[in-house]
Design a protein around this motif. Sequence first.
Motif, PDB file in Angstrom:
ATOM      1  N   TYR A   1      -3.280   8.550   5.305  1.00 44.31           N
ATOM      2  CA  TYR A   1      -2.076   8.054   4.629  1.00 44.31           C
ATOM      3  C   TYR A   1      -0.848   8.506   5.404  1.00 44.31           C
ATOM      4  O   TYR A   1      -0.850   9.575   6.033  1.00 44.31           O
ATOM      5  CB  TYR A   1      -1.990   8.583   3.195  1.00 44.31           C
TER       6      TYR A   1
ATOM      7  N   ARG B   1       0.831  -1.208   0.000  1.00 44.38           N
ATOM      8  CA  ARG B   1       0.000   0.000   0.000  1.00 44.38           C
ATOM      9  C   ARG B   1       0.868   1.261   0.000  1.00 44.38           C
ATOM     10  O   ARG B   1       0.540   2.256  -0.646  1.00 44.38           O
ATOM     11  CB  ARG B   1      -0.917   0.006   1.222  1.00 44.38           C
ATOM     12  N   LEU B   2       1.982   1.183   0.737  1.00 45.33           N
ATOM     13  CA  LEU B   2       2.858   2.348   0.847  1.00 45.33           C
ATOM     14  C   LEU B   2       3.597   2.624  -0.459  1.00 45.33           C
ATOM     15  O   LEU B   2       3.826   3.778  -0.835  1.00 45.33           O
ATOM     16  CB  LEU B   2       3.863   2.123   1.988  1.00 45.33           C
TER      17      LEU B   2
ATOM     18  N   GLN C   1       3.845   8.171   1.898  1.00 45.60           N
ATOM     19  CA  GLN C   1       3.035   7.497   0.881  1.00 45.60           C
ATOM     20  C   GLN C   1       3.272   8.156  -0.481  1.00 45.60           C
ATOM     21  O   GLN C   1       3.211   9.377  -0.624  1.00 45.60           O
ATOM     22  CB  GLN C   1       1.549   7.585   1.250  1.00 45.60           C
TER      23      GLN C   1
END
Length: 687
Positions: free
Chosen positions: A144, A76-77, A148
């Motif tokens: 976030y 996700r990062l 990110q």
Amino acid sequence: MENKTNRFKINMGKIYRLLLFIFSCAVIIYFFPKSGKFKYSFENGRPWQSDNLYAPFDFAIQKTNKELDEETAKIRLSTNVFFNKDTLVLNKSLNLLYDKINNPSSDSVINNLSRRELRSIRDAGVNIISNIYSRGLLDKNYDYKSNQIVSLLIDNKQLTSGFFSDFYIPEELLTSINNQVISLNIQEYKPQIVSILFDLLESDVSLNIDLTKNSINEALANLSPNRGIIEKETLIISKGEIVEGEKLKILESLRNEYETNSTNKLDYYLVISSYSLLVILSLLMIILFIRKFRKKIYLSLNQLSLIFFNITLLVLITNFVINIDSAYVFVIPICILPLLLKAFFDSRTAFFVHSVTVMLLGFIVPNSYEFIFLNIIAGVITIISSDDLYKRANLFITVGQITGIYMISYFSFFVIHEGNIDNIELFNFILFIICGLLTLFVYPLIYIYEKIFNLMSDVSLLELSDTNSPLLKDLSNKAPGTFHHSMNVANLAESSANEIGANSMLARVGALYHDIGKMDNPSYFTENQVTGKNPHDSLSSKESVSIILNHVSKGVEIAKKNNLPNRIVDFIKTHHGTSTLHYFYDKDLKLNRNPKINEYKYNGPKPFSKETALVMMCDSVEAATKSLDNPDIEQINSFVETIIDKQIKNKQFENCDITFKDIKTIKSVIKKKLSNIYHIRVEYPEI
């Protein structure tokens, strides 16, 4: 015709029991696991107790939840998050600023400033606005991390990439404006600049949800749940080796492979068939136990339905909780089952059904041995400590003991497994407390089951024992002598029941209502004749017999009209059994009227339980002793022996499970109680 009707009822009962059994089995089997169980037991940090284990087939080493979560977070990062940028917002904000500066009179904050001061504010505002929109102002706060990776889109075309921390977020806007005012060295206009800009600035960056979602999903789709393969015949662990680290992960992977996959359809159906056999055997044990030792429950379709309904319901609830999270298994109030069954039946039935049910649940839950041990012990404590459930204090004490047993047992298991208490999960103790609180719902459940299955518990008996109830009030007003007699019989019956281990509350309530039929013609019964005039003197024997015999059928009629439970109606029907009105029979016999003895007998049935039997004894003795003038101990003892022995001789107790030892105990209790009622004392010699 009557025989055909009875035969039809019997056959329908058999069909119903069969369907109930099949339905319960089918529902339980449906919610049982559909795969095999790993036959080895192992624990982290403990030695491997079995022989050397070799891989029975090729299988993948599964990543742990922690590993999967970490990899998911990394993906996700590192995956682009897409934001849309609205380029028109910059010009819009600048135009609004120019309008304010050119028309200072419209804003009280700047209407008193000089042209030079206004130009300074304008230049600073343009600088700050340009700086903010060069980085972008988000429309809201997003969850976030600062590092990110993000992509900025203009008209769905990528403009630039950067980090989430590059954007301004709404909650930091005021701080950012203040800092830029300070950096421009125009603090004297800070209030005006902050006021103007804070009103006119609006977001120019917003999340592109669809692109972001698709991007992340594509990246996550490539995430493998496995890491490496163990080939068939590979040594997994040797006997005595400590189960930890990589060995633990491999064993857990093998267990999951066993419990989540079937190699082929034949194995799948074989597992289902095996579970089915175990379920059928378990429920069959319950049926056979009830048929052998609790015939009355077996013959009562409502009572049998209650037992199987609760077993099935408990399996469904457990399966539901396990599917949500197996960690919550200890929150299920398993001990409600023995509490309910003891409230409606008896301790032995409650323990047997509870034990079999817990063993069934062992196939569903993890750590089945621990689960079974905890709940069997808790069930035993529940049954032992839940006497007189109608007393609220007893229920709270029982629930406290259940919770304590759960906690102590869990603590002991944990120490045995881990060797210390460093990592003990306090959350489970909270679950045990919640479980105890949920167990308190047994009271409303008892009420609901009474209505649904037309049964009666000790809680209802307590309500029925209230002498201020409308029916007993009516009895007291219409037939005070009968009411007083019923109270005496109730006291005798309760004491006798306590001594022989019968249901004392049931016996007491049954005794209170056994003679309510006398309300119809109260003056025709001796205890209500206060004027000294006997109305039977003006009647024929046949009429008198009819009135006296009919008080039973009248009592049943009144009981049903007032919705008394069937178990109380049984006392009304059986309190005279099939005994004979010998006074009128002997009278007609002496007058040579050729009486037929069956016309002088009660229709019965005979008592068929300990409680109905002892009420019959207490009723007969209490009524008969009223005829004694100044009785002494010997007279009472002789009277009790004669009356009860006569009932035994007439086989009035042949249908109930009462023993001669019980009868002897009942006689002793009645003698003692009657001696107290008539205030008979031992005479001491004069000094």
